[in-house]
Each structure stands twice: as structure tokens, then as C-alpha cells.
Design an enzyme around this catalytic site. Structure first.
Site, PDB file in Angstrom:
ATOM      1  N   CYS A  62      10.376  33.745  21.739  1.00  0.00           N
ATOM      2  CA  CYS A  62       9.270  33.942  22.682  1.00  0.00           C
ATOM      3  C   CYS A  62       9.404  32.830  23.713  1.00  0.00           C
ATOM      4  O   CYS A  62      10.502  32.279  23.875  1.00  0.00           O
ATOM      5  CB  CYS A  62       7.928  33.946  21.965  1.00  0.00           C
ATOM      6  SG  CYS A  62       7.531  32.452  21.039  1.00  0.00           S
TER       7      CYS A  62
HETATM    8  C1  RB5 Z   1       3.776  33.920  26.532  1.00  0.00           C
HETATM    9  O1  RB5 Z   1       2.976  34.929  26.010  1.00  0.00           O
HETATM   10  C2  RB5 Z   1       3.920  32.801  25.524  1.00  0.00           C
HETATM   11  O2  RB5 Z   1       2.680  32.383  25.070  1.00  0.00           O
HETATM   12  C3  RB5 Z   1       4.754  33.246  24.337  1.00  0.00           C
HETATM   13  O3  RB5 Z   1       5.974  33.731  24.777  1.00  0.00           O
HETATM   14  C4  RB5 Z   1       5.064  32.178  23.322  1.00  0.00           C
HETATM   15  O4  RB5 Z   1       5.597  31.042  23.949  1.00  0.00           O
HETATM   16  C5  RB5 Z   1       4.016  31.821  22.384  1.00  0.00           C
HETATM   17  O5  RB5 Z   1       4.177  30.977  21.491  1.00  0.00           O
END
Ligand code: RB5
Length: 152
Positions: free
Chosen positions: A65
Site C-alpha cells: 500500500c
Molecule cells: C492510502 O489510502 C494510504 O493510506 C494507504 O495506501 C496505506 O499507506 C495505508 O497504510
């Protein structure tokens, strides 16, 4: 060994890079999405991958993420899962050798694609070392059991 891959929209590009990298090395991957950069909820992907691994469908998974953190926090809610966020090769190696982490998480906003490939390599080639770490990992499972809600 099959590897489950998952990412949210922030890490879609990194997932595609890692997917191609693994496939080029003859490693079978199963892609749990996302499949484009439309806004998505990372917990949905994290749970899909973590459940598949906890259920024995795949030996290992890689979740990506923005930071790798939300994926790890969510995946670790699934009983039996040990997910570790690693942005350096030493941590990736230890996540396997000491912590027996079945899931590696990385953040596309933290790590570049080339270092991410090296982190994946270090994590993939390392195995749980057992020994003194066995009792420690077993203790994690004991605490997990303590906090699991009983089904009604
Ligand atoms: C973006 O939604 C961001 O919050 C996600 O990609 C991640 O970094 C969360 O931990």
C-alpha cells in the site's frame, strides 16, 4: 510455492512491478488485486490475501500500500498470520528467520522498485531458523489465542 500478491491503488504500480519480477523468475503468483488505480480500501485486499494464506492456499504473500503499514496492521488481524513491513533487506531476512512472517508488506511511497525487488529476494530466500525463535513465535500464537473471541 505460490505467492499471493495484493495492493491498494497507491501501490498498484509496485504490485505490477513485483508481479512481473517474480513471474520472470518462474515463481507462480496469484494476484488478489487491485487491478487498476481506482480508489480502494486496503483492508479488503489485506484480508483476502491473509485469509488465503491462513487457509493454506498459498505459502506466502506480499501486500503493498502507500506505506505498507495498513496492510500489515490488517493482515495481522487474521489468526495465524504474521505480517511484517520491511523496507530493507536485513529486516526482510529476519522477518523470515526470526519471526516466520508469511506476509511481507511494503509501501510504494516509501521504497523504490529496485530496492523493493531486493527486499523481496531477501525475504524469499530466507526460511524460519527455528531454534531459540520457535518458543517466541509459539508465544505470539498463545497470546493470539487469548484474545480471540469465542464464537457464539
Ligand atoms: C492510502 O489510502 C494510504 O493510506 C494507504 O495506501 C496505506 O499507506 C495505508 O497504510
Amino acid at each position: 510455492m505460490t505467492i499471493a500478491l495484493g495492493a491498494d491503488d497507491a501501490a498498484y504500480d509496485l504490485k505490477e512491478t513485483i508481479k512481473k519480477y517474480l513471474e520472470e523468475r518462474g515463481i507462480e503468483v496469484v494476484d488478489y488485486g487491485v487491478y487498476d488505480t481506482k480508489p480502494s480500501l486496503y483492508p479488503d485486499i489485506a484480508v483476502k490475501v491473509a485469509e488465503a494464506i491462513a487457509g493454506g492456499k498459498h505459502e506466502r504473500g506480499i501486500l503493498m500500500c502507500g506505506t505498507g503499514l495498513g496492510m500489515a496492521i490488517t493482515a495481522n488481524k487474521v489468526p495465524g498470520i504474521r505480517a511484517a513491513t520491511c523496507h530493507d533487506t536485513y529486516s526482510a531476512e529476519r522477518a523470515r528467520k526470526s519471526n516466520d512472517a508469511q506476509i511481507l508488506t511494503m509501501g510504494a511511497r516509501v521504497i523504490g522498485p529496485e530496492l523493493a525487488k531486493s527486499v523481496v529476494d531477501a525475504w524469499l530466500k530466507s526460511e524460519f531458523q527455528g531454534g531459540g525463535s520457535t518458543a517466541k513465535v509459539a508465544r505470539i500464537a498463545e497470546y493470539e489465542k487469548k484474545y480471540l473471541k469465542k464464537e457464539r
